[in-house]
Design an enzyme around this catalytic site. Structure first.
Site, short mmCIF file in Angstrom:
data_model
loop_
_atom_site.label_atom_id
_atom_site.label_comp_id
_atom_site.label_asym_id
_atom_site.label_seq_id
_atom_site.Cartn_x
_atom_site.Cartn_y
_atom_site.Cartn_z
N HIS A 125 0.81 -1.22 0.00
CA HIS A 125 0.00 0.00 0.00
C HIS A 125 0.84 1.28 0.00
O HIS A 125 0.55 2.23 0.72
CB HIS A 125 -0.96 0.00 1.19
N HIS A 196 -9.49 1.85 1.18
CA HIS A 196 -9.36 0.70 2.08
C HIS A 196 -10.41 0.75 3.20
O HIS A 196 -10.08 0.49 4.36
CB HIS A 196 -7.95 0.65 2.67
N GLU A 329 -11.31 -3.88 -2.21
CA GLU A 329 -10.44 -2.84 -2.76
C GLU A 329 -10.40 -2.95 -4.29
O GLU A 329 -9.78 -3.87 -4.82
CB GLU A 329 -9.05 -2.98 -2.17
#
Length: 363
Positions: A125, A196, A329
């Protein structure tokens, strides 16, 4: 930052009020010398979204259920909760690259880039100080829309190019929350933006009895560090087959190598028909009766079943207990910069990265 409208909490016709309303004062602070606030979007149907520009986070999403208003996004009731959480991604805009990049390295135009490594041997991420810790500039457009912008400087977390990012949240009268992403760069780079949010359509408790349908006949298997093997595999006759609505927990504990790798579901699905007019996912809360449908222009979707939730964070509804929230996601595939057979995530100067996802609610 533009100061906006007085924030009013509205009474919802036909439903009991939410148990706890967001206090905007709990978010009005400064981080890294920049002002942080909480912004409220609402429609006339009883929906309300609360977003903070710290990490571009979706903090709360109030949705009418069959008996009451339900906050379907789990999170904290203050900025402090997000800053000090052991789970840094609650509700955040993820960048520069959602999901994992193997060993934190990739080669672009003959040059090797080393990224911040923060997930075992890999980058997750965007690295340790990804967008989840950045303060976006914010401009609200009436009750319905909020635009967040951020400039990620060249070299940030190891990524090349000055990247200008814009994320727009829009809540409309159809009970749809739209997330529109744009990005431009002055140097070739890789980009994979997503959100998220951790969802629980009942508001709290286990998510294992939620009914889940994913319109994907294939997924990308992973190794023990959750990096794709490069294969695209059929979901048929595996626990990953959600082509027909199935309880999330129905097969989560079967003896399966991929489930063992992810400690449950933590895998990218290859969507059958990406596009804003096609349902990618449908989830139904077993207690609330709330139905959430996800639409996206992205080719993939990461389904995460809350396997690493360890009761270490005190959320609005209590501890973040094991598998009490799930994530969907919308994304390009994990490790695409190192997987030439996957759809490209390269963005070059003069081009505009765009991505559009919709979360639609009904009961």
């Amino acid at each position: 930052m533009k100061k906006l409208f007085p924030i009013l909490l509205i009474a919802f016709m036909g439903c009991k009020p939410a148990k706890k309303e967001m206090n905007v004062l709990n978010f009005r602070h400064q981080v890294d010398g920049k002002a942080v606030d909480l912004y409220i979007l609402k429609n006339n149907n009883g929906m309300q979204a609360a977003i903070t520009n710290y990490g571009g986070r979706l903090v709360s999403l109030l949705v009418p259920g069959k008996d009451s208003i339900v906050d379907v996004v789990v999170g904290f009731d203050s900025l402090e909760g997000y800053i000090h959480s052991t789970e840094p991604y609650f509700g955040a805009t993820i960048g520069r690259y959602g999901n994992r990049i193997a060993k934190g390295k990739f080669v672009l135009d003959g040059k090797t880039y080393q990224l911040s490594v923060n997930n075992g041997p890999n980058t997750l991420h965007g690295g340790k100080f990804g967008f989840q810790h950045r303060v976006f500039d914010a401009v609200q457009h009436g009750d319905s829309s909020l635009t967040l912008t951020y400039v990620s400087k060249s070299g940030e977390q190891g990524f090349p190019g000055n990247l200008k990012v814009k994320v727009t949240y829009t809540l409309n009268s159809k009970n749809e929350l739209h997330l529109d992403y744009e990005a431009t760069t002055d140097q070739a780079t890789v980009v994979n933006l997503t959100n998220h949010a951790f969802f629980n359509l009942n508001g709290s408790g286990t998510i294992l009895n939620h009914n889940l349908q994913i319109n994907a006949a294939q997924y990308t298997p992973v190794d023990s560090t959750l990096i794709p093997t490069g294969k695209i595999a059929a979901v048929n006759n595996t626990p990953f087959d959600f082509q027909i609505g199935t309880a999330i927990g129905g097969r989560i504990n079967v003896n399966n190598y991929q489930l063992h790798n992810g400690k449950g579901y933590d895998h990218n699905y290859v969507l059958d028909n990406p596009g804003i007019d096609n349902i990618a996912v449908e989830v139904t809360g077993d207690k609330s009766g709330i139905i959430m449908q996800v639409y996206t222009t992205e080719p993939g979707l990461q389904f995460y079943s809350g396997n690493f939730m360890q009761s270490k964070n005190k959320l609005r509804t209590g501890p973040d207990d094991f598998r009490t929230a799930f994530c969907l996601e919308t994304q390009h595939f994990p490790d695409s910069p190192n997987q030439p057979a996957f759809p490209s995530t390269i963005l070059r100067p003069g081009k505009v990265y765009t991505s559009h996802s919709v979360y639609k609610f009904s009961k």
